[in-house]
Every structure is written in C-alpha cells, then in structure tokens.
Motif scaffolding. Structure first.
Motif, mmCIF file in Angstrom:
data_model
loop_
_atom_site.group_PDB
_atom_site.id
_atom_site.type_symbol
_atom_site.label_atom_id
_atom_site.label_comp_id
_atom_site.label_asym_id
_atom_site.label_seq_id
_atom_site.Cartn_x
_atom_site.Cartn_y
_atom_site.Cartn_z
ATOM 1 N N LEU A 44 -21.574 30.870 -3.168
ATOM 2 C CA LEU A 44 -22.965 30.931 -2.747
ATOM 3 C C LEU A 44 -23.638 32.141 -3.385
ATOM 4 N N LYS A 45 -24.849 31.942 -3.893
ATOM 5 C CA LYS A 45 -25.537 32.985 -4.659
ATOM 6 C C LYS A 45 -26.508 33.806 -3.807
ATOM 7 N N VAL A 46 -26.420 33.727 -2.496
ATOM 8 C CA VAL A 46 -27.302 34.491 -1.623
ATOM 9 C C VAL A 46 -26.456 35.291 -0.644
ATOM 10 N N THR A 47 -27.050 36.358 -0.098
ATOM 11 C CA THR A 47 -26.352 37.146 0.915
ATOM 12 C C THR A 47 -26.341 36.369 2.237
ATOM 13 N N VAL A 48 -25.209 36.388 2.902
ATOM 14 C CA VAL A 48 -24.982 35.523 4.057
ATOM 15 C C VAL A 48 -24.377 36.312 5.207
ATOM 16 N N GLU A 49 -24.782 35.944 6.418
ATOM 17 C CA GLU A 49 -24.026 36.318 7.613
ATOM 18 C C GLU A 49 -23.653 35.034 8.340
ATOM 19 N N VAL A 50 -22.504 35.050 8.986
ATOM 20 C CA VAL A 50 -22.028 33.904 9.763
ATOM 21 C C VAL A 50 -22.031 34.310 11.228
ATOM 22 N N LEU A 51 -22.703 33.521 12.048
ATOM 23 C CA LEU A 51 -22.815 33.846 13.464
ATOM 24 C C LEU A 51 -22.174 32.726 14.285
ATOM 25 N N TYR A 52 -20.974 33.009 14.802
ATOM 26 C CA TYR A 52 -20.300 32.076 15.711
ATOM 27 C C TYR A 52 -20.811 32.327 17.129
ATOM 28 N N ILE A 53 -21.177 31.254 17.819
ATOM 29 C CA ILE A 53 -21.697 31.367 19.180
ATOM 30 C C ILE A 53 -20.757 30.619 20.114
ATOM 31 N N ASN A 54 -20.038 31.364 20.920
ATOM 32 C CA ASN A 54 -19.112 30.776 21.878
ATOM 33 C C ASN A 54 -19.880 30.379 23.129
ATOM 34 N N ASP A 55 -20.023 29.078 23.334
ATOM 35 C CA ASP A 55 -20.820 28.553 24.443
ATOM 36 C C ASP A 55 -19.954 28.355 25.686
ATOM 37 N N GLY A 56 -19.354 29.449 26.162
ATOM 38 C CA GLY A 56 -18.569 29.389 27.389
ATOM 39 C C GLY A 56 -17.285 28.609 27.270
ATOM 40 N N SER A 57 -16.613 28.690 26.128
ATOM 41 C CA SER A 57 -15.363 27.940 25.938
ATOM 42 C C SER A 57 -14.294 28.402 26.923
ATOM 43 N N GLN A 58 -13.446 27.452 27.295
ATOM 44 C CA GLN A 58 -12.368 27.743 28.249
ATOM 45 C C GLN A 58 -10.997 27.735 27.591
ATOM 46 N N ASP A 59 -10.966 27.569 26.265
ATOM 47 C CA ASP A 59 -9.698 27.617 25.545
ATOM 48 C C ASP A 59 -9.636 28.919 24.735
ATOM 49 N N ALA A 60 -8.953 28.901 23.620
ATOM 50 C CA ALA A 60 -8.775 30.126 22.827
ATOM 51 C C ALA A 60 -9.889 30.340 21.805
ATOM 52 N N THR A 61 -10.980 29.596 21.916
ATOM 53 C CA THR A 61 -12.059 29.709 20.936
ATOM 54 C C THR A 61 -12.565 31.143 20.803
ATOM 55 N N ALA A 62 -12.785 31.819 21.925
ATOM 56 C CA ALA A 62 -13.334 33.176 21.895
ATOM 57 C C ALA A 62 -12.430 34.117 21.110
ATOM 58 N N ALA A 63 -11.139 34.067 21.363
ATOM 59 C CA ALA A 63 -10.207 34.952 20.665
ATOM 60 C C ALA A 63 -10.150 34.638 19.170
ATOM 61 N N ILE A 64 -10.224 33.365 18.839
ATOM 62 C CA ILE A 64 -10.134 32.966 17.426
ATOM 63 C C ILE A 64 -11.337 33.482 16.643
ATOM 64 N N ILE A 65 -12.538 33.282 17.167
ATOM 65 C CA ILE A 65 -13.720 33.721 16.406
ATOM 66 C C ILE A 65 -13.835 35.247 16.386
ATOM 67 N N ASP A 66 -13.343 35.918 17.424
ATOM 68 C CA ASP A 66 -13.307 37.384 17.380
ATOM 69 C C ASP A 66 -12.369 37.862 16.276
ATOM 70 N N GLY A 67 -11.307 37.094 16.023
ATOM 71 C CA GLY A 67 -10.421 37.422 14.904
ATOM 72 C C GLY A 67 -11.124 37.251 13.567
ATOM 73 N N PHE A 68 -11.959 36.214 13.461
ATOM 74 C CA PHE A 68 -12.731 36.019 12.230
ATOM 75 C C PHE A 68 -13.663 37.206 11.971
ATOM 76 N N ALA A 69 -14.132 37.841 13.037
ATOM 77 C CA ALA A 69 -15.147 38.891 12.925
ATOM 78 C C ALA A 69 -14.612 40.171 12.295
ATOM 79 N N GLN A 70 -13.340 40.221 11.921
ATOM 80 C CA GLN A 70 -12.849 41.355 11.134
ATOM 81 C C GLN A 70 -13.527 41.395 9.764
ATOM 82 N N ASP A 71 -13.974 40.233 9.316
ATOM 83 C CA ASP A 71 -14.788 40.156 8.097
ATOM 84 C C ASP A 71 -16.185 40.673 8.440
ATOM 85 N N PRO A 72 -16.727 41.646 7.712
ATOM 86 C CA PRO A 72 -18.036 42.221 8.066
ATOM 87 C C PRO A 72 -19.188 41.228 8.015
#
Length: 311
Positions: A44-72
């Motif tokens: 991709l030729k543009v500057t990007v941010e990725v915003l994951y929005i956890n909509d009250g998940s009850q499984d491991a979704t929150a932990a997984i996307i927090d792990g992704f957030a190590q990428d700035p």
C-alpha cells in the motif's frame, strides 16, 4: 507480531487511511486475517493505521488484538460490552486519525487484498467506494430471501436517494463524508443508509464475497429484519404518509356509505360504530403526521449538504 511496510519516519507523517475492523468473538479467524492484512499493507502506497474494535467479545479476541498492537500501526479499542456493530463502527469513525477510513469485517468474507483497489478509486475522485457483492451463493436461501426483501423495502419506503443493492459495510469513506458523519452524531441512523444519504460521488466495485472462514455469523434473518426497520424509521416517514392516505380514503368512503345508508332509512348502531372506528384511524394518522414532523425537525441530519473542496 511486528511488521512494518514503511520506514520509521513514516510515523511522523499524517495518516492517510484508517482501517476499521469491528470484532465480536472472532478468535478462530483473527490470526489468518491479520496475516493477510499485513501482507496487503506491504504494497500500500499510503500511510495507514489499523484500528481493531473489540465489541464486547467473550472469547480470546481481546487478548489476540492486543498482541497485534505491538506493531505501532495497530491500535485497539475495547467496548465495555457488546453494543452491536453499528455502535462499534461509530466509535471507530470518531477515533480514526486517517483522512479516510475503510470498514471491513475480519471473517475474511471482505478480502483485505481489495484495499489497494479501494484506495485507487478514492484517489480517482470518489468520496465513497462501496464494495458490491456479485452474488450471494455462499448464503442460505433464507438469508438471500431476507436480503431481497430488505432491498425491496428500501426501494419502496426510502425516498430522495438510492440505496445500492448487495452492499454491506465494506466500504471506503472519504474525508468530506467523514467530517459530515462526525458533525451529525446521528446515532439513530444506520451507517450504510446514512452514507448513501450524504450524496457524495460514489462508485460500486464488484467483488466475490467468500464464505466465512471460521466461527459463526452474527447475522440472522431476524437481524436483517431489525436492520430494515431501523433503516426505514430513521430515514423515512413514508409509512406514516401511506397510513394517512389509507385512513383518509377509508374515512371518506365510510362517510359516503353511512350517508347513503342513513338516506335509505336503514342506519343502525353498527354503521355508526364502523364510522367511529374510521374516525379514530384518521385521528391516529393525523397524530402520526405530527410525530413524523417532529422526528424530521429533531434529526441531527441537516436538510441539505453543500459541496466542498477536499480537506
């Protein structure tokens, strides 16, 4: 997980694009989705941010996307509970730092590989880029039927603008449209209908929607019915007007009928009861018209929007 498609100095550049990804109990597919997303960002030729929005998940979704957030480039938002996709998208739009946003699901029915094509159409001058399904072969017969009824209802009951068929929330929203959506803070409206209401230059791009890769769909036929009701109630007073016409005509016909019966000397209490019921229906229609007018006046949407230059 860390990966960077841009040199470190890019962190100082304005963000051109925010990818909004609502998530609800998607632990089974997130890793595969994120891998494909990062591969797409490399080209991709543009500057990007990725915003994951956890909509009250009850499984491991929150932990997984927090792990992704190590990428700035990756940010996460966690809602207190499951408020629904509409609320999650509105929160994401308000928090996004990019000039434009792309909304996509993480179940891989919305292929992240199409993001560069959407950006290309935006740069060609389209403020809204809608991704339009070529078919619904991966859906059940019941869901396909519910979808047809939904779009038929939109065609008949929403006036003044067109709602494109077979378009979900997979779309790019440009800077001007984003500014208008944020300014209105219209929590009652359905986002996909609101985007069409804005009237900005729009293009529909055909794509093949794939079957869900893992997990369970959060949409049912009843959910689609509720979406249709929300869409109509927020953007149309036509059902009230139709009821008013029917009530007015019925009252007029009933009055002529009762008058004819009275002239023939056969008027009974039952005739008067029918006329009283028709009068009550007419009165309800009048109240409905005033309610519709109140809803129009208090709506956060302006009566019109003016064209403006790109911010």
């Amino acid at each position: 997980m860390t990966s960077s498609a841009h040199p470190p100095s890019d962190a100082l550049l304005p963000i051109e694009l925010t990818l909004l990804i609502p998530c609800f109990n998607e632990q089974c597919v997130l890793a595969q989705f994120h891998t494909r997303l990062l591969a797409t960002l490399e080209h991709l030729k543009v500057t990007v941010e990725v915003l994951y929005i956890n909509d009250g998940s009850q499984d491991a979704t929150a932990a997984i996307i927090d792990g992704f957030a190590q990428d700035p480039r990756i940010k996460t938002l966690h809602l207190n509970r499951n408020f629904g996709k509409e609320a999650a998208m509105r929160v994401g739009i308000n928090e996004a730092r990019g000039r434009a946003v792309i909304i996509l699901d993480c179940d891989l029915q919305d292929p992240p590989e199409l993001i560069p094509l959407m950006v290309q159409e935006w740069h060609r001058g389209f403020e809204i880029v809608n991704m339009q399904r070529r078919s619904r072969r991966c859906d059940s017969w019941l869901k396909r039927t519910a979808a047809r009824l939904y779009y038929a209802a939109m065609d008949q009951l929403i006036d003044g603008f067109d709602v494109p068929r077979e378009v979900s929330d997979f779309r790019l929203i440009g800077p001007n449209a984003l500014a208008d959506i944020r300014a209105m803070d219209d929590n009652a409206g359905v986002l996909k209908i609101l985007v069409s209401w804005l009237g900005y230059p729009t293009i529909e791009v055909d794509y093949d929607r794939k079957p869900r890769q893992a997990g369970q769909t959060k949409w049912s036929s009843l959910s689609l019915l509720n979406l249709a009701a929300d869409s109509i109630l927020a953007f149309s007073t036509r059902p009230l007007r139709m009821y008013s016409y029917i009530s007015g005509i019925s009252f007029l016909v009933g009055s002529l009928w009762v008058a004819g019966v009275a002239a023939s000397g056969e008027l009974t209490l039952e005739h008067l009861q029918v006329q009283a019921i028709l009068l009550l229906c007419l009165g309800t229609a009048v109240v409905g018209e005033y309610v519709g007018r109140v809803l129009t006046v208090v709506s956060p949407r302006p009566s019109s929007l003016c064209k403006r230059d790109q911010p």
